[in-house]
Design an enzyme around this catalytic site. Structure first.
Site, mmCIF file in Angstrom:
data_model
loop_
_atom_site.group_PDB
_atom_site.id
_atom_site.type_symbol
_atom_site.label_atom_id
_atom_site.label_comp_id
_atom_site.label_asym_id
_atom_site.label_seq_id
_atom_site.Cartn_x
_atom_site.Cartn_y
_atom_site.Cartn_z
ATOM 1 N N SER A 153 4.434 -44.729 26.937
ATOM 2 C CA SER A 153 3.022 -44.964 26.766
ATOM 3 C C SER A 153 2.832 -46.575 27.004
ATOM 4 C CB SER A 153 2.715 -45.010 25.317
ATOM 5 O OG SER A 153 2.223 -43.700 25.019
ATOM 6 N N LYS A 169 0.398 -47.319 29.690
ATOM 7 C CA LYS A 169 -1.031 -47.799 29.301
ATOM 8 C C LYS A 169 -1.573 -49.130 29.487
ATOM 9 C CE LYS A 169 -0.282 -43.341 26.285
ATOM 10 N NZ LYS A 169 -0.390 -43.048 24.897
ATOM 11 N N TYR A 220 -1.639 -38.487 34.637
ATOM 12 C CA TYR A 220 -1.352 -39.139 32.994
ATOM 13 C C TYR A 220 0.245 -38.909 32.897
ATOM 14 C CZ TYR A 220 -0.341 -39.792 27.856
ATOM 15 O OH TYR A 220 0.003 -40.302 26.993
ATOM 16 N N TYR A 273 1.004 -47.887 17.665
ATOM 17 C CA TYR A 273 0.373 -46.943 16.820
ATOM 18 C C TYR A 273 -0.007 -47.176 15.294
ATOM 19 C CZ TYR A 273 1.625 -44.685 21.261
ATOM 20 O OH TYR A 273 1.757 -44.467 22.413
ATOM 21 N N VAL A 283 7.280 -43.447 23.583
ATOM 22 C CA VAL A 283 8.532 -42.770 23.192
ATOM 23 C C VAL A 283 9.784 -42.521 23.964
ATOM 24 C CG1 VAL A 283 6.814 -41.423 21.877
ATOM 25 C CG2 VAL A 283 7.373 -40.694 24.448
HETATM 26 N N1 GLU Z 1 4.081 -39.177 27.500
HETATM 27 C C1 GLU Z 1 3.685 -39.334 26.046
HETATM 28 C C2 GLU Z 1 3.027 -38.505 25.327
HETATM 29 O O1 GLU Z 1 1.704 -38.443 25.833
HETATM 30 C C3 GLU Z 1 3.486 -40.840 25.722
HETATM 31 C C4 GLU Z 1 3.542 -41.105 24.274
HETATM 32 C C5 GLU Z 1 4.233 -42.473 23.887
HETATM 33 O O2 GLU Z 1 4.928 -43.076 24.816
HETATM 34 O O3 GLU Z 1 3.935 -42.829 22.942
HETATM 35 O O4 GLU Z 1 3.203 -37.616 24.541
#
Ligand code: GLU
Length: 326
Positions: free
Chosen positions: A87, A90, A214, A261, A279
């Protein structure tokens, strides 16, 4: 005490050099101390296993790197071992989308913390398909859809890699195709989110096209040194060809309020720096006008943020006095 950049222009170069050396030495001591504390930790969190390839990460790993405004880098631990940024990507897609669309982006995605898990489906239905922010998965899918407009997924990924490589001044940054494939096989929650967005009229491309892009953006692989260097475009101390000063401020604000988050409030309280987690166990934190910090430890806390990475960010902020609020 070393000089601020404002007064630095008034003193001899030799004094500035001595000062910079002292800062680097101090930082190295701080990072070494953090690595020692991390190595002794027995509670290292849980490695993500919903993407099979991520579950292969060794929870004993811990790396940290700090890239200063000057371009100098200090590192410790497993700072040269690669991991997928997940993430944290992003932040890069948001920078591209904001640069291209400006405020128009906010018609499709909000700027508020979600207070829910990164992959929650609940809120999306309740709020008519406008995700709370660009860092929850639903919001990131909308951002990816936005930059896909008029382009092929391959072109978007090339642009994204070019952005990260230019930011880091490192052409070795690449996508780990095994991780992308692994997530594509198991990404049913993301699939649900994308289809929900489509049904609610907030996805222009097909869900498959957005998801494929993505999954690959999340699988961009870097080590801590590369990630710390790549994050320098958010330090905001000098003009950048990659991003405007306004967008640096905006993205840092979103990282502070939404970057961890539903752990964002606690992280802001404990660390006081804008940051984005992934993650894969990575955290990119920014000390405005000073430094870009990358930390990696694969074990996660209950909110899906690196457990030791959060501890390390808190220690670093305390030892250096770095805070967005002082
Ligand atoms: N590729 C992960 C997902 O979409 C990214 C989530 C994350 O890094 O928090 O679940």
């Amino acid at each position: 005490m070393c000089l601020s950049s404002r007064t630095a222009s008034m003193v001899p170069a030799a004094a500035i050099h001595t000062c910079r050396t002292a800062i680097m030495t101090h930082l190295q001591q701080v990072l070494d101390e953090i690595v020692t504390v991390a190595a002794a930790s027995t509670d290292r969190g849980e490695v993500a296993d919903y993407v099979p390839e991520l579950s292969l990460a060794d929870p004993a790993m811990f790396g940290i790197a700090v890239a200063l405004r000057s371009g100098q880098v200090v590192e410790a631990g497993n700072a040269r071992v690669e991991f997928t940024v997940q993430s944290i990507s992003k932040v890069f897609t948001l920078a591209i989308a904001l640069g291209r669309l400006g405020d128009g982006l906010w018609r499709r995605v909000g700027r508020e913390p979600s207070g829910l898990a990164f992959n929650s489906i609940l809120q999306l239905e309740q709020e008519d398909g406008r995700p709370r922010n660009p860092f929850v998965n639903a919001g990131a899918l909308v951002v990816t859809d936005a930059i896909l407009a008029g382009s092929e997924p391959r072109e978007v990924l090339t642009e994204l890699l070019r952005f990260a490589r230019e930011a880091a001044a490192d052409d070795d940054i690449h996508i780990n195709k095994d991780v992308a494939r692994s997530e594509a096989r198991t990404g049913d929650r993301n699939r649900a989110l994308a289809h929900m967005l489509k049904a609610q009229g907030n996805l222009e491309n097909t869900p498959d096209r957005v998801l494929g892009t993505y999954f690959h953006q999340c699988a961009i692989e870097m080590n801590c040194v590369q990630l710390a260097r790549a994050g320098r475009f958010l330090i905001g101390a000098r003009e950048s060809a990659l991003i405007s000063a306004d967008n640096v401020r905006r993205i840092n604000a979103l990282m502070m309020t939404c970057g961890q988050y539903d752990g964002s409030g606690d992280f802001a309280y404990r660390v006081g720096l804008p940051a984005k987690s992934g993650v894969g166990g990575g955290i990119l934190a920014i000390s405005p006008r000073r430094a870009s910090i990358a930390i990696w430890s694969p074990g996660l806390n209950a909110q899906g943020n690196s457990k030791l990475g959060t501890m390390a960010a808190e220690m670093l902020a305390a030892r250096t006095g770095w805070s967005a609020f002082s």
